[in-house]
Motif scaffolding. Sequence first.
Motif, PDB file in Angstrom:
ATOM      1  N   ILE A   1       0.838  -1.210   0.000  1.00 16.02           N
ATOM      2  CA  ILE A   1       0.000   0.000   0.000  1.00 16.02           C
ATOM      3  C   ILE A   1       0.872   1.259   0.000  1.00 16.02           C
ATOM      4  CG2 ILE A   1      -2.021  -1.156   1.018  1.00 16.02           C
ATOM      5  CD1 ILE A   1      -1.490   0.407   3.608  1.00 16.02           C
ATOM      6  N   ALA A   2       2.071   1.161   0.581  1.00 15.10           N
ATOM      7  CA  ALA A   2       2.972   2.321   0.574  1.00 15.10           C
ATOM      8  C   ALA A   2       3.385   2.646  -0.858  1.00 15.10           C
ATOM      9  CB  ALA A   2       4.203   2.043   1.433  1.00 15.10           C
ATOM     10  N   LYS A   3       3.647   1.631  -1.663  1.00 12.49           N
ATOM     11  CA  LYS A   3       4.066   1.883  -3.045  1.00 12.49           C
ATOM     12  C   LYS A   3       2.914   2.489  -3.853  1.00 12.49           C
ATOM     13  CE  LYS A   3       7.504   1.270  -4.547  1.00 12.49           C
ATOM     14  NZ  LYS A   3       8.545   2.342  -4.582  1.00 12.49           N
ATOM     15  N   ALA A   4       1.705   1.960  -3.672  1.00 14.35           N
ATOM     16  CA  ALA A   4       0.548   2.508  -4.393  1.00 14.35           C
ATOM     17  C   ALA A   4       0.318   3.967  -3.971  1.00 14.35           C
ATOM     18  CB  ALA A   4      -0.694   1.668  -4.114  1.00 14.35           C
ATOM     19  N   ASN A   5       0.450   4.213  -2.678  1.00 11.18           N
ATOM     20  CA  ASN A   5       0.278   5.573  -2.164  1.00 11.18           C
ATOM     21  C   ASN A   5       1.339   6.509  -2.746  1.00 11.18           C
ATOM     22  OD1 ASN A   5      -0.751   7.584  -0.132  1.00 11.18           O
ATOM     23  ND2 ASN A   5       1.358   7.395   0.571  1.00 11.18           N
ATOM     24  N   GLU A   6       2.595   6.046  -2.748  1.00 10.85           N
ATOM     25  CA  GLU A   6       3.704   6.864  -3.271  1.00 10.85           C
ATOM     26  C   GLU A   6       3.430   7.277  -4.726  1.00 10.85           C
ATOM     27  OE1 GLU A   6       7.521   4.754  -3.099  1.00 10.85           O
ATOM     28  OE2 GLU A   6       8.046   5.769  -4.974  1.00 10.85           O
ATOM     29  N   LEU A   7       2.999   6.311  -5.535  1.00 10.17           N
ATOM     30  CA  LEU A   7       2.752   6.612  -6.951  1.00 10.17           C
ATOM     31  C   LEU A   7       1.618   7.613  -7.130  1.00 10.17           C
ATOM     32  CD1 LEU A   7       3.053   3.512  -9.274  1.00 10.17           C
ATOM     33  CD2 LEU A   7       4.793   5.084  -8.467  1.00 10.17           C
ATOM     34  N   SER A   8       0.536   7.429  -6.383  1.00  3.62           N
ATOM     35  CA  SER A   8      -0.594   8.360  -6.543  1.00  3.62           C
ATOM     36  C   SER A   8      -0.212   9.766  -6.093  1.00  3.62           C
ATOM     37  CB  SER A   8      -1.822   7.875  -5.759  1.00  3.62           C
ATOM     38  OG  SER A   8      -2.370   6.745  -6.390  1.00  3.62           O
ATOM     39  N   ARG A   9       0.466   9.855  -4.960  1.00  8.65           N
ATOM     40  CA  ARG A   9       0.855  11.187  -4.464  1.00  8.65           C
ATOM     41  C   ARG A   9       1.744  11.882  -5.491  1.00  8.65           C
ATOM     42  NH1 ARG A   9      -2.235  12.382   0.150  1.00  8.65           N
ATOM     43  NH2 ARG A   9      -2.460  10.471   1.308  1.00  8.65           N
ATOM     44  N   LYS A  10       2.689  11.109  -6.057  1.00  8.04           N
ATOM     45  CA  LYS A  10       3.670  11.687  -6.984  1.00  8.04           C
ATOM     46  C   LYS A  10       3.037  11.925  -8.363  1.00  8.04           C
ATOM     47  CE  LYS A  10       7.066   9.103  -8.316  1.00  8.04           C
ATOM     48  NZ  LYS A  10       8.109   8.114  -8.175  1.00  8.04           N
ATOM     49  N   ASN A  11       2.459  10.879  -8.938  1.00  6.39           N
ATOM     50  CA  ASN A  11       1.996  10.994 -10.335  1.00  6.39           C
ATOM     51  C   ASN A  11       0.735  11.837 -10.477  1.00  6.39           C
ATOM     52  OD1 ASN A  11       4.086   9.270 -10.640  1.00  6.39           O
ATOM     53  ND2 ASN A  11       2.905   7.557 -11.458  1.00  6.39           N
ATOM     54  N   TYR A  12      -0.060  11.918  -9.427  1.00  3.18           N
ATOM     55  CA  TYR A  12      -1.283  12.729  -9.504  1.00  3.18           C
ATOM     56  C   TYR A  12      -1.103  14.067  -8.765  1.00  3.18           C
ATOM     57  CZ  TYR A  12      -3.119   8.012 -10.493  1.00  3.18           C
ATOM     58  OH  TYR A  12      -3.328   6.747 -10.994  1.00  3.18           O
ATOM     59  N   GLN A  13       0.151  14.380  -8.454  1.00  3.02           N
ATOM     60  CA  GLN A  13       0.472  15.652  -7.772  1.00  3.02           C
ATOM     61  C   GLN A  13      -0.397  15.868  -6.537  1.00  3.02           C
ATOM     62  OE1 GLN A  13      -0.230  15.944 -11.403  1.00  3.02           O
ATOM     63  NE2 GLN A  13       1.886  15.242 -11.585  1.00  3.02           N
ATOM     64  N   ASN A  14      -0.681  14.786  -5.868  1.00  6.14           N
ATOM     65  CA  ASN A  14      -1.458  14.845  -4.618  1.00  6.14           C
ATOM     66  C   ASN A  14      -2.867  15.425  -4.805  1.00  6.14           C
ATOM     67  OD1 ASN A  14      -1.204  13.913  -2.002  1.00  6.14           O
ATOM     68  ND2 ASN A  14      -0.978  15.967  -1.184  1.00  6.14           N
ATOM     69  N   ARG A  15      -3.358  15.354  -6.023  1.00  7.76           N
ATOM     70  CA  ARG A  15      -4.671  15.899  -6.335  1.00  7.76           C
ATOM     71  C   ARG A  15      -5.758  14.857  -6.043  1.00  7.76           C
ATOM     72  NH1 ARG A  15      -7.585  18.782 -10.784  1.00  7.76           N
ATOM     73  NH2 ARG A  15      -9.574  18.913  -9.686  1.00  7.76           N
ATOM     74  N   GLY A  16      -6.812  15.293  -5.365  1.00  3.92           N
ATOM     75  CA  GLY A  16      -7.969  14.431  -5.133  1.00  3.92           C
ATOM     76  C   GLY A  16      -9.105  14.825  -6.065  1.00  3.92           C
ATOM     77  N   TYR A  17      -9.913  13.858  -6.462  1.00  2.00           N
ATOM     78  CA  TYR A  17     -11.004  14.131  -7.403  1.00  2.00           C
ATOM     79  C   TYR A  17     -12.350  13.721  -6.819  1.00  2.00           C
ATOM     80  CZ  TYR A  17      -7.465  14.777 -11.021  1.00  2.00           C
ATOM     81  OH  TYR A  17      -6.403  15.223 -11.742  1.00  2.00           O
ATOM     82  N   ILE A  18     -13.361  14.524  -7.119  1.00  3.17           N
ATOM     83  CA  ILE A  18     -14.726  14.212  -6.688  1.00  3.17           C
ATOM     84  C   ILE A  18     -15.595  14.061  -7.924  1.00  3.17           C
ATOM     85  CG2 ILE A  18     -16.735  15.054  -5.401  1.00  3.17           C
ATOM     86  CD1 ILE A  18     -14.012  16.912  -4.337  1.00  3.17           C
ATOM     87  N   PHE A  19     -16.260  12.931  -8.024  1.00  6.83           N
ATOM     88  CA  PHE A  19     -17.223  12.691  -9.103  1.00  6.83           C
ATOM     89  C   PHE A  19     -18.612  12.616  -8.466  1.00  6.83           C
ATOM     90  CE2 PHE A  19     -14.065   9.926 -11.836  1.00  6.83           C
ATOM     91  CZ  PHE A  19     -13.238  11.031 -11.999  1.00  6.83           C
ATOM     92  N   VAL A  20     -19.615  13.036  -9.233  1.00  3.20           N
ATOM     93  CA  VAL A  20     -21.000  12.931  -8.758  1.00  3.20           C
ATOM     94  C   VAL A  20     -21.781  12.089  -9.754  1.00  3.20           C
ATOM     95  CG1 VAL A  20     -23.126  14.204  -8.257  1.00  3.20           C
ATOM     96  CG2 VAL A  20     -20.923  15.175  -7.624  1.00  3.20           C
ATOM     97  N   GLN A  21     -22.608  11.199  -9.236  1.00  2.00           N
ATOM     98  CA  GLN A  21     -23.461  10.404 -10.129  1.00  2.00           C
ATOM     99  C   GLN A  21     -24.933  10.645  -9.812  1.00  2.00           C
ATOM    100  OE1 GLN A  21     -22.842   6.471 -12.032  1.00  2.00           O
ATOM    101  NE2 GLN A  21     -23.921   5.716 -10.267  1.00  2.00           N
ATOM    102  N   ILE A  22     -25.717  10.853 -10.873  1.00  7.21           N
ATOM    103  CA  ILE A  22     -27.176  10.928 -10.706  1.00  7.21           C
ATOM    104  C   ILE A  22     -27.786   9.681 -11.341  1.00  7.21           C
ATOM    105  CG2 ILE A  22     -29.292  12.206 -11.226  1.00  7.21           C
ATOM    106  CD1 ILE A  22     -27.662  14.760 -11.403  1.00  7.21           C
TER     107      ILE A  22
END
Length: 319
Positions: free
Chosen positions: A36-57
């Motif tokens: 999980i540390a490796k997956a976390n490292e990649l997301s933080r780095k490759n996604y520039q620590n950006r979080g995304y919110i999607f909405v579904q109707i």
Amino acid sequence: MKSILRKVDQGVQLTKEDAVALLKTHNQSPEFYELIAKANELSRKNYQNRGYIFVQIGINSDPCSGNCKFCSIAKDNFCVEEQASKSQGEILEQVNKIDFARITALFLMTTADYSQEDFLKIGKAVRAILPPHVIMVANVGDFDDAYALKLKDAGFGAAYHIVRLREGSDTALPREQRIRTLDAIKKAGLDLYYCVEPIGREHSYDEMADEMIRAREYGVDVMAVMARTPVRGTAFEHEKPITELEQTKIAAVARLVTNPGKSMNIHEPKKMALLAGVNQLYAEIGVNPRDTKGETEKGRGFGVDEVIALLEEAEYHVD
Ligand code: SF4
């Protein structure tokens, strides 16, 4: 574990055998935390620590011929509190109420039998009032190449479509038909959003790895994993769901194997997985195959503020 994670560091694509080996990691072992540390490292780095919110109707709850055994809307185990279909006016009213400032994508979901022409009309009307930065995503039944182009013309930028685990046996939908739709999405130039779902205890790691690799082969940038909810009234109501720890591991493996370009999601929102490379969560409105409430925002569905709070607690920035 170490040699597989070294491949990740070197940018080498993981094989199906690597995926299965990672999925076999014992959930209470030290290796679990390396994974999980490796997956976390990649997301933080490759996604520039950006979080995304999607909405579904969710637009309608007409008993669905897709007949997925896990779904509250399926015709053979229909257990939503009422059969209903939102009008275009109701959908627009709903969309107008949403503050899209921090939202990246709006999904419009229907059952498999919903009129394709009506869906295009609704899509065009919604697109006309959506802020330009919001990607409109179709989550509908199967369609052909010509309809995929019509979706694009109507203003959809992406489609959520998958081959479900045990598609064709736990559902009435042939795998080949699902794959033809995936091909149509790509041919039309729509982005494909993918998910390994709905994961239950009986599914093998082999089956999950196949879907992670399928997503990678389609060049998916938005990936997810979803655990099966034992909805009361469905064929799986008495099946114990997988644990949150197990789902966190599966999310981490999907993150590494599929290596989506933009975001990794877990469904439904869970805090634990935010330690394992998950940087995207959904808020939900209207009908939902995992809920018996006609308006999931009054049931299982998370609200926009709740998912923003979860991502911010994990120190993902969502502005
Ligand atoms: S999951 Fe979708 S296709 Fe399957 S029965 Fe439910 S609404 Fe129909």
